[in-house]
Design an enzyme around this catalytic site. Structure first.
Site, short mmCIF file in Angstrom:
data_model
loop_
_atom_site.label_atom_id
_atom_site.label_comp_id
_atom_site.label_asym_id
_atom_site.label_seq_id
_atom_site.Cartn_x
_atom_site.Cartn_y
_atom_site.Cartn_z
N LYS A 36 -64.27 -72.49 -20.65
CA LYS A 36 -65.14 -72.06 -19.56
C LYS A 36 -65.04 -70.55 -19.40
CE LYS A 36 -66.06 -75.69 -16.22
NZ LYS A 36 -65.91 -76.11 -14.82
N GLU B 53 -68.03 -91.31 -6.76
CA GLU B 53 -68.33 -91.44 -5.34
C GLU B 53 -68.16 -92.88 -4.84
OE1 GLU B 53 -70.64 -87.95 -6.95
OE2 GLU B 53 -70.38 -90.04 -7.55
N ARG C 7 -74.92 -91.79 -3.55
CA ARG C 7 -74.51 -92.53 -4.74
C ARG C 7 -73.54 -93.66 -4.42
NH1 ARG C 7 -73.76 -88.15 -9.54
NH2 ARG C 7 -73.81 -90.09 -10.67
#
Length: 607
Positions: free
Chosen positions: A278, A356, A384
């Protein structure tokens, strides 16, 4: 002299370059991303990490005929630059400009709209199945991050894909460096061999011969798994029916291009595991990838505490007060304000990954044992886990507190991240208490109120800062279902919810309106609604939520139930998705400002 990037207006232009030019192009793209994102806001680290991968994909595949699905879309900036949108990067996340995520209406190269994670494999599999049914040789590729693959939907899709022979490639972008020791010359060499046609032909030929001799075939199969297992961690994906390749260096363009070229020729489900860094090429992002995951435009730092920070401080204070408190987040520690809590109370902190559904049922289980779970989650992400909210929490009337961040519109993040629907989808659930604070201090009071309530509660607050209210240090509660009269006027009464209270007060001076801070979406303060109806000629409700089924609908339903015929005008978000842009302008476009209220009143009395 023009840069290489100036010559690239489509992937076709990219494919005209010699491979030796691609590393130069990669650096030019990185420079553009860093420059543009620091001006517009957006995601830096994730896009710098996939620069070589994106170049290799468009270099090898025949886009847009071949389909790419990015998961999640915040790693798609390089893709946008290469597909004709380079000159519009300075409009990213601004009204009328580029979306921060892939968007089907924006470009034919954006094959699937994303913003929430872990949908790519399902979508790409669907595309591959449809192409196969049409007799097309089109290829579908899902590019998924190591965070997104933690979600259950990703594994559901992988399990299904392994049972089919559709031409699907799943690329796992692993940027946590957890298996970096396997990345190097030997691993890259093996990837080229295992993805190639010679190995594939030999494997299939041997299989046909040895299958006639079951004991010999079983020995050969186990030997192959053993050899591959010594150098690649792909047993799980092989068992699911994929041909696993990797891990390989996601910044090695030669290896990427050769491996992808080989895999594009392979039939059936393929899985490529790459390792990236990253923030690659930009030292501040390499050193602090989390900080540069999402950045705000230059000069946009808030001067007062955000609602997220208010929640984070309350959580730590309440944890000192109550040893039963446990905090849960689905991979949003920083975004939901849990950093300090996770450091001070690590044994009571649970980051479940991008899961979730699991986060909500985990909280339900914790509540069953007498503890007090707090689920810190964005409004748009709680969608969700709606079944778990109803079935596992509300149906059993369990004391779970939902700290619902990003309620309402969210500016530059746009429709995928807007909390436009929560008041509607929460107030219809039995046993739920739903609160919306008018300011930062009221948010703290509501969180305390919800924590001590013996049942499910949602405290819904907006993104960013509030009105700058002084936040108390105590843990004071509100009376459940009690509104607050903020201003007395005549003829017109404005019943305001949450972030719209200050807007109502701003308008009230011009029209001499009564203003009520309703505080509770459920239960409504029925007594104050009755008093207002008796003494006013017009009731206006206003909320930063869709009109359909929202708080205003609740007020209208109650008036109807008691036979009251006072005219009511419901103000809220319209029945459409609101595109990205500046938050204040979004509200203005929806009429959710003082001018909108005054216009509504004038239209009523002149009709």
């Amino acid at each position: 002299m023009d840069s290489l990037l100036d010559q690239i207006n489509s992937p076709e232009d990219l494919r005209k370059l010699d491979k030796s030019q691609l590393p130069i192009l990669a650096e030019e793209i990185r420079a553009l991303i860093v420059d543009s994102v620091q001006q517009t806001g957006g995601h830096i680290s994730s896009n710098l990490g996939v620069t070589e991968l994106t170049l290799a994909l468009h270099y090898v595949y025949n886009t847009p005929d071949d389909r790419f699905v990015w998961d999640v879309g915040h790693q798609s900036y390089v893709h946008k630059i290469l597909t004709g949108r380079r000159d519009r990067m300075n409009t990213m996340r601004q009204a009328g400009g580029l979306s921060g995520f892939p968007k089907r209406s924006e470009s034919p190269y954006d094959t699937f709209g994303v913003g929430h994670s872990s949908t790519s494999i399902s979508a790409a599999l669907g595309m591959a199945v449809a192409s196969q049914a049409s007799g097309s040789d089109r290829r579908a590729v899902a590019i998924i991050g190591d965070g997104a693959i933690t979600a259950g939907q990703a594994y559901e899709a992988l399990a299904h894909a392994g049972d089919l022979d559709a031409n699907l490639l799943v690329i796992l972008n692993d940027n946590e460096m957890s298996i970096s020791k396997n990345v190097g010359g030997m691993s890259n060499y093996l990837a080229r061999i295992l993805s190639g046609s010679v190995y594939a032909s030999a494997r299939e030929g041997s299989k046909k011969v040895l299958e006639k001799l079951p004991p010999a075939w079983e020995i050969a199969r186990r030997a192959e798994e053993h050899v591959k297992g010594m150098v690649v961690p792909g047993t799980l994906f092989e068992e699911m029916g994929f041909n696993y390749i990797g891990p390989i260096d996601g910044h090695d363009l030669d290896t990427l291009i050769q491996t992808l070229s080989n895999l594009r020729q392979r039939k059936g489900p393929q899985f490529l595991h790459i390792v990236t860094k990253k923030g690659k090429g930009f030292e501040p992002a390499e050193q602090q990838p989390g900080k540069y995951h999402g950045v705000s435009p230059a000069g946009s730092k808030p001067v007062t505490p955000t609602y997220t920070q208010v929640f984070g401080q309350w959580l730590c204070d309440m944890a000192v007060e109550s040893e039963d408190l446990m905090a849960i987040t689905p991979a949003m520690c920083d975004g939901s304000g849990l950093n300090a809590f996770s450091e001070q109370f690590p044994e009571r902190y649970f980051d479940v990954g991008i899961a979730e559904q699991h986060s909500v049922t985990l909280a339900a289980g914790i509540a069953c044992e007498g503890k007090k779970p707090v689920v810190a989650i964005y409004s748009t992400f709680l969608q969700r886990a709606y079944d778990q909210l109803i079935h596992d929490v509300a149906l059993q009337n369990l004391p779970v507190l939902f700290a619902l961040d990003r309620g309402g519109l969210v500016g530059a993040d746009g429709a995928t991240h807007a909390g436009s629907f929560d008041l509607s989808y929460l107030r219809c659930i039995p046993n739920m208490i739903v609160m919306a604070p008018a300011n930062e201090n009221e948010c703290r009071q509501m969180l305390t109120t919800g924590y001590y309530h013996n049942g499910p509660v949602a405290v819904r607050y907006p993104r960013g800062t509030g009105i700058g209210a002084q936040v108390e240090t105590g843990l004071n509660r509100l009376e459940i279902g009690k509104a607050q009269l903020k201003r007395e006027g005549s003829k017109v009464a404005i019943l305001a919810f949450g972030s719209m209270v200050q807007v109502a007060l701003d308008a009230a001076e011009s029209i001499d309106a009564t203003v009520v801070n309703m505080r509770f979406v459920k239960p409504l303060d029925q007594s104050i609604i009755e008093k207002i109806a008796e003494s006013h000629d017009l009731i206006i409700t206003i909320e930063e939520n869709v009109i359909i089924g929202g708080a205003g609908s609740g007020v209208a339903e109650y008036l109807l139930s008691i036979g009251d015929k006072t005219p009511i005008s419901i103000m809220g978000l319209p029945d459409k998705f609101i595109d990205h842009g500046e938050h204040k302008q979004q509200l203005s476009d929806c009429g959710l400002n003082a001018a909108g209220i005054i216009d509504t009143v004038n239209k009523h009395f002149t009709a």
